[in-house]
Each structure stands twice: as C-alpha cells, then as structure tokens.
Scaffold this motif. Sequence first.
Motif, short mmCIF file in Angstrom:
data_model
loop_
_atom_site.label_atom_id
_atom_site.label_comp_id
_atom_site.label_asym_id
_atom_site.label_seq_id
_atom_site.Cartn_x
_atom_site.Cartn_y
_atom_site.Cartn_z
N PHE A 1 0.95 -1.19 0.13
CA PHE A 1 0.13 -0.11 -0.07
C PHE A 1 0.92 1.29 -0.03
O PHE A 1 0.50 2.30 -0.59
N LYS A 2 1.82 1.07 0.91
CA LYS A 2 2.85 2.54 0.90
C LYS A 2 3.37 2.46 -0.46
O LYS A 2 3.68 3.88 -0.86
N ALA A 3 3.91 1.54 -1.18
CA ALA A 3 4.57 1.78 -2.42
C ALA A 3 3.70 2.19 -3.38
O ALA A 3 4.08 3.01 -4.37
N GLN A 4 2.39 2.08 -3.23
CA GLN A 4 1.23 2.50 -4.18
C GLN A 4 1.28 4.13 -3.92
O GLN A 4 1.25 4.59 -4.99
N GLU A 5 1.06 4.13 -2.66
CA GLU A 5 1.22 5.63 -2.41
C GLU A 5 2.23 6.49 -2.87
O GLU A 5 2.03 7.54 -3.29
N VAL A 6 3.46 6.14 -2.67
CA VAL A 6 4.66 6.79 -2.90
C VAL A 6 4.64 6.77 -4.61
O VAL A 6 4.88 7.98 -5.01
#
Length: 218
Positions: free
Chosen positions: A143-148
């Motif tokens: 999820f964090k990689a998507q948001e980045v």
Amino acid sequence: MKEYFIQDTSGETSLNQSPIGLFEGIVNKTIEQKDGQCVQIRHAGETTHVEIVSNKSDLQTVKLFDDEIFTGHQGITLDELNEIAQNGRVLMLRDIEGNVIGESQILIKPIPQHEDMEEDEAYCYGTAVTSNQRGRGIAQILFKAQEVTAREAGKKTMSLTVRVENALSIRARLGFGFRIVGYNENIYGTVQEGGARLIMKKNLIDDPLPFDPKSQSE
C-alpha cells in the motif's frame, strides 16, 4: 538518483526529471538499484525494497501469482498487466529466498480496461499477498509503495474498488486513510455473480496517513 513523475512539455507524465512536484521522498521513495528500479519503503522499523516490474518474465510471474491468490474471483489478464506497467506500476515483493510473497498494481494514467480516471487521480488496481504471509505487514508495504507512486506522480487522490464481502481489505484500507465514497452493484457483473464493489478514495493532500510525507519515519 531520485526519480519523480512530473509534467513535461508534451503534457505526458514521465520519469527521470528534476523534482518540481508535490512530493519529495526522504525514506519512502523510488530508487535505482543495479538490477533496476524499486520503491524503498520503511515499515515497522525495517526498510524493504519493492520491485517495479516491467519485463515479460516477471509480469508472467505476477500473473501466475495473482491467479493463484484470486482463484474464483475477478482475475487480471497479462494484457492488463502490460498496460498497467506502461501507464503506472506493477509492484512485486519477494522474500529473502526470492519467492514472491505479494504484488500490487497502480495506475497513474487510464488504460482501455479502466478508462474512467480523473487527471489528478491514481487508481489502485489490485493487491495480493500469499496466505502464509498475511498479518505480517506485507499488504501495508505494498500500500505504501502504491502511495509513493501516486505522490511522486503529483496525484491528489487515490481510488480503488473492493468486494463488499472482503472485510479484511476494507478494514486495512480504512486504516490506511481511505474512505468509502460509493457502491456499484454491477461493476464486475451482477450482485449474484459477485460483481458488486465498494468504491473507496483517499485524499493525498489533506490526509498524510499512513506516514507523514515529510518525515516518512514509519
């Protein structure tokens, strides 16, 4: 080398240009490694590198993994994965032995299979985690990689759809700053066929969850 998505003179979103956008990664960011690009993510006190998939072999690996996890549900085609890789990112996470334990996809531009996108929107296409790794923070890393990816692209919102009965994913996304904003009863078929979806969105400008974009310490 730091990489950012910005607008070039042709109006197309692109990589490998000077940072002038909304987001400059400190810890969580896209980086170059000898074997290609990855998204560096800090989560639960550890740093993880999420692969950015682009070659045919790895896309096929993601396809097979996705098929295994989503057996009996709406799957993803290899054509879709190719389109996503060209108009967003296909992200893959391996364990220390090289086994795939999770993957996700995010769009920053529309594709034929998903044309309904706002200019300032990123669309979270899907996330899958192997069953023996669930509850260990793998989904949160993805999820964090998507948001980045969305923030580096200068997007202001992220959106997704999720099965109504998928309480685990709904709860995880709510904890990640998403909010339920709608319901479509036949987006992927009838309700009886399991085609109903909740629509969820996250405001990237007003809501810093799950990490402060400035410090990015967690």
